[in-house]
Each structure stands twice: as C-alpha cells, then as structure tokens.
Design a protein around this motif. Structure first.
Motif, PDB file in Angstrom:
ATOM      1  N   TYR A 177       2.928   1.521  -6.178  1.00 12.92           N
ATOM      2  CA  TYR A 177       3.214   2.947  -6.140  1.00 12.92           C
ATOM      3  C   TYR A 177       2.312   3.828  -7.078  1.00 12.92           C
ATOM      4  O   TYR A 177       1.620   3.202  -7.997  1.00 12.92           O
ATOM      5  CB  TYR A 177       4.660   3.234  -6.828  1.00 12.92           C
ATOM      6  N   PRO A 178       2.104   5.099  -6.912  1.00  7.63           N
ATOM      7  CA  PRO A 178       1.399   5.905  -7.923  1.00  7.63           C
ATOM      8  C   PRO A 178       2.129   5.641  -9.459  1.00  7.63           C
ATOM      9  O   PRO A 178       3.312   5.616  -9.390  1.00  7.63           O
ATOM     10  CB  PRO A 178       1.630   7.217  -7.393  1.00  7.63           C
ATOM     11  N   ARG A 232      -5.328  -1.226  -8.260  1.00  3.14           N
ATOM     12  CA  ARG A 232      -5.750  -0.107  -7.041  1.00  3.14           C
ATOM     13  C   ARG A 232      -6.942  -0.229  -6.680  1.00  3.14           C
ATOM     14  O   ARG A 232      -7.836   0.911  -6.664  1.00  3.14           O
ATOM     15  CB  ARG A 232      -5.226   1.170  -7.498  1.00  3.14           C
ATOM     16  N   ILE A 287       0.965  -1.221   0.013  1.00  5.73           N
ATOM     17  CA  ILE A 287       0.028   0.056  -0.110  1.00  5.73           C
ATOM     18  C   ILE A 287       1.069   1.405   0.035  1.00  5.73           C
ATOM     19  O   ILE A 287       0.343   2.364  -0.584  1.00  5.73           O
ATOM     20  CB  ILE A 287      -0.899  -0.002   1.214  1.00  5.73           C
ATOM     21  N   HIS A 288       2.029   1.263   0.488  1.00  2.00           N
ATOM     22  CA  HIS A 288       3.075   2.463   0.380  1.00  2.00           C
ATOM     23  C   HIS A 288       2.270   3.702   0.925  1.00  2.00           C
ATOM     24  O   HIS A 288       2.278   4.726  -0.269  1.00  2.00           O
ATOM     25  CB  HIS A 288       3.611   2.400  -0.808  1.00  2.00           C
ATOM     26  N   VAL A 289       1.773   3.720   1.933  1.00  2.00           N
ATOM     27  CA  VAL A 289       1.196   5.038   2.564  1.00  2.00           C
ATOM     28  C   VAL A 289       2.187   6.084   2.627  1.00  2.00           C
ATOM     29  O   VAL A 289       1.631   7.310   3.065  1.00  2.00           O
ATOM     30  CB  VAL A 289       0.265   4.516   3.586  1.00  2.00           C
ATOM     31  N   TYR A 318       3.154   7.551   0.228  1.00  2.65           N
ATOM     32  CA  TYR A 318       2.647   8.577  -0.860  1.00  2.65           C
ATOM     33  C   TYR A 318       1.219   8.925  -0.480  1.00  2.65           C
ATOM     34  O   TYR A 318       0.495   8.233  -0.137  1.00  2.65           O
ATOM     35  CB  TYR A 318       2.578   7.604  -2.294  1.00  2.65           C
ATOM     36  N   LEU A 351      -1.685  -2.434  -4.044  1.00  2.56           N
ATOM     37  CA  LEU A 351      -2.132  -1.111  -4.530  1.00  2.56           C
ATOM     38  C   LEU A 351      -0.895  -0.575  -5.353  1.00  2.56           C
ATOM     39  O   LEU A 351      -1.138  -0.079  -6.258  1.00  2.56           O
ATOM     40  CB  LEU A 351      -2.333  -0.266  -3.028  1.00  2.56           C
ATOM     41  N   ASN A 411      -1.781   7.483  -1.756  1.00  6.98           N
ATOM     42  CA  ASN A 411      -1.985   6.232  -1.341  1.00  6.98           C
ATOM     43  C   ASN A 411      -2.861   6.291  -0.146  1.00  6.98           C
ATOM     44  O   ASN A 411      -3.633   5.478   0.224  1.00  6.98           O
ATOM     45  CB  ASN A 411      -0.950   5.324  -1.093  1.00  6.98           C
ATOM     46  N   TRP A 426      -6.265   7.114  -0.562  1.00  2.00           N
ATOM     47  CA  TRP A 426      -7.191   6.014  -1.262  1.00  2.00           C
ATOM     48  C   TRP A 426      -7.568   5.304  -0.161  1.00  2.00           C
ATOM     49  O   TRP A 426      -8.909   4.816   0.054  1.00  2.00           O
ATOM     50  CB  TRP A 426      -6.275   5.011  -2.258  1.00  2.00           C
TER      51      TRP A 426
END
Length: 255
Positions: free
Chosen positions: A238-239, A247, A11-13, A15, A236, A18, A21
């Motif tokens: 990376y952007p 996603r 999920i790498h929040v 960012y 999910l 994310n 999201w």
C-alpha cells in the motif's frame, strides 16, 4: 542473452499511485524476461485486465496466481460467490496476455500453487473475525468455510508434475510456513497468523522439489534460505508502506 526472472506481489492497483508505478515501468528493459506476480492486484476485473495488460506488453511472460483480494465480491450481485469470481479472474488473466498455468522455460518449471489459509498457523480469535476483511468481502457456497476453500484450491495443485525439470520455481500468494514472519513483528500483528497461509503449501513445494518459492500476502519483503529452498517476498504494498516494502521489481534468478 539471459532471461531474468522478476518477482512482485500485492500491487493493489486500486490505488492510483500504484497503477501509475506499473505504467511507469520501462517498455524496453524487460522484453526477454519473466515476471512472477504473487497475487493481490485488485478485486475489480477491469482494473485487473488493465494492470496485467501493462505487464504483458513489457515482459516476455507474465505468470500470475490470485490472492485473497482478487476474489473479493464487494459491490457485486448477492448470489455471486468468490468461486465464480475466481473463474472470472482466471479468464481475465488469459485474455490479458498473462497466465495462471505452469510454464516451462527449457528445463526450468514455473509452478503456480493455488492456495488459501486453513488455520494450520493457528485458530482465529474473535477479534480476527471482526477485523479480517475476507470474512466480509469474500462469499463462498453455503457450508464452505476457509478450510474447505483451502482444500478446493490446493487439491488442484496435485496435477502438477516436475518430471524432466532440472529446476523448479514455485509461487503462491499465501505463506507456506509461519516462520517466514520475522521475529521482530509485534504481538499485535501476530493476531493475523491464522489467515496468513497453510503448511500444506510447504508440503507441495517440497514435493515438487522447488529451490525458489515466491510468496506475497504479508507485505513484509524478505529473502531467506531454509533447508535448501529460497523464500522470497517482494511486495509493492500500500502507499505509505515503504518502510517494509521496497516498491521495486526484484530479479530473483537468471536462466
């Protein structure tokens, strides 16, 4: 009402988009459901707590297994190891309303498989040592290499028992078999094979009698049946990785 089982990883929040999201997920639609999180939320404990708390308010049960990013010690005290970070991650998970423990829902066992890569998918090249962030962002006790890390974590899975379970769903961050990487992946990216997972994860999930295994790490969303086990990756990512990640939450089963 049936309990649905959802899967998500990577999920790498760190960012903002994310984390937004996560915050935008419905607070009403998943009240009776289970969420499996297959690692790589963030290496920042405060953000980890915030992310897990968001999920815990939305789902009946949130099950988590850490990934490599979660035990990075970037910017932390030089004497601090990633084993100490793992312990702090485990404590943060429980305080945030999630769990890293096995979970039984009637006769279904959800079994988290702690893991790391042990080079059973190939030996790393000099180039990989130079580019793979774990070699710089993780810090282990003196004399403790990746194979020792893998053994340390995967030995803990031996306490798991599927006795009395009619169905077993296992989950790990790392890949249990290298053929989960699709054939179309370029040779340039196959440089990463040695740090993708371990064949021992496969041995452990087979020993438990798993019928569904959720994994993460590769950021390549996939669902494939191999010899009686359904392997699922729903990252999910990376952007900007929309080409290989959906996603969105993925329902993998109903109980």
């Amino acid at each position: 009402m049936a309990t649905r089982v959802f899967a998500l990883s990577d999920i790498h929040v760190d960012y903002d988009v994310n984390f937004q999201w996560v915050q935008n997920l419905s607070c009403a639609d998943y009240r009776d459901d289970i969420l499996i999180l297959a690692g790589d939320l963030t290496h920042k404990l405060a953000q980890l707590a915030s992310c897990l708390s968001e999920f815990a308010t939305r789902f009946a049960k949130v099950l988590f297994v850490p990934g490599n990013h979660d035990v990075w010690v970037l910017g932390e005290a030089p004497e601090r190891t990633s084993l100490q970070k793992f312990a702090d991650v485990a404590a943060t998970v429980e305080r945030s309303g999630a769990s890293m423990q096995p979970h039984r829902q009637s006769d279904v066992l959800f079994a988290p498989l702690l893991s790391w890569y042990d080079y059973s998918f190939g030996e790393p090249s000099a180039d990989l040592y130079g580019i793979w962030m774990d070699f710089h962002a993780c810090r282990w006790p003196r004399g403790f290499g990746p194979k020792d890390v893998a053994k340390h974590f995967m030995d803990q899975n031996q306490r798991l028992s599927a006795e009395g379970a009619a169905k077993v769903i296992t989950f790990s961050h790392f890949l249990p078999r290298i053929d989960l990487i699709p054939a179309h992946v370029s040779s340039r990216h196959r440089l990463l094979d040695p740090v993708l997972g371990s064949t021992r994860i496969e041995q452990q999930l087979r020993h438990l009698g798993s019928s569904i295994h959720v994994y993460g790490h590769s950021h390549i969303n996939r669902r494939i049946d191999i010899d009686g086990v359904t392997y699922i990756n729903n990252a999910l990512g990376y952007p900007g990785e929309e080409r290989i990640t959906a996603r969105q939450l993925l329902c993998i089963d109903e109980l």
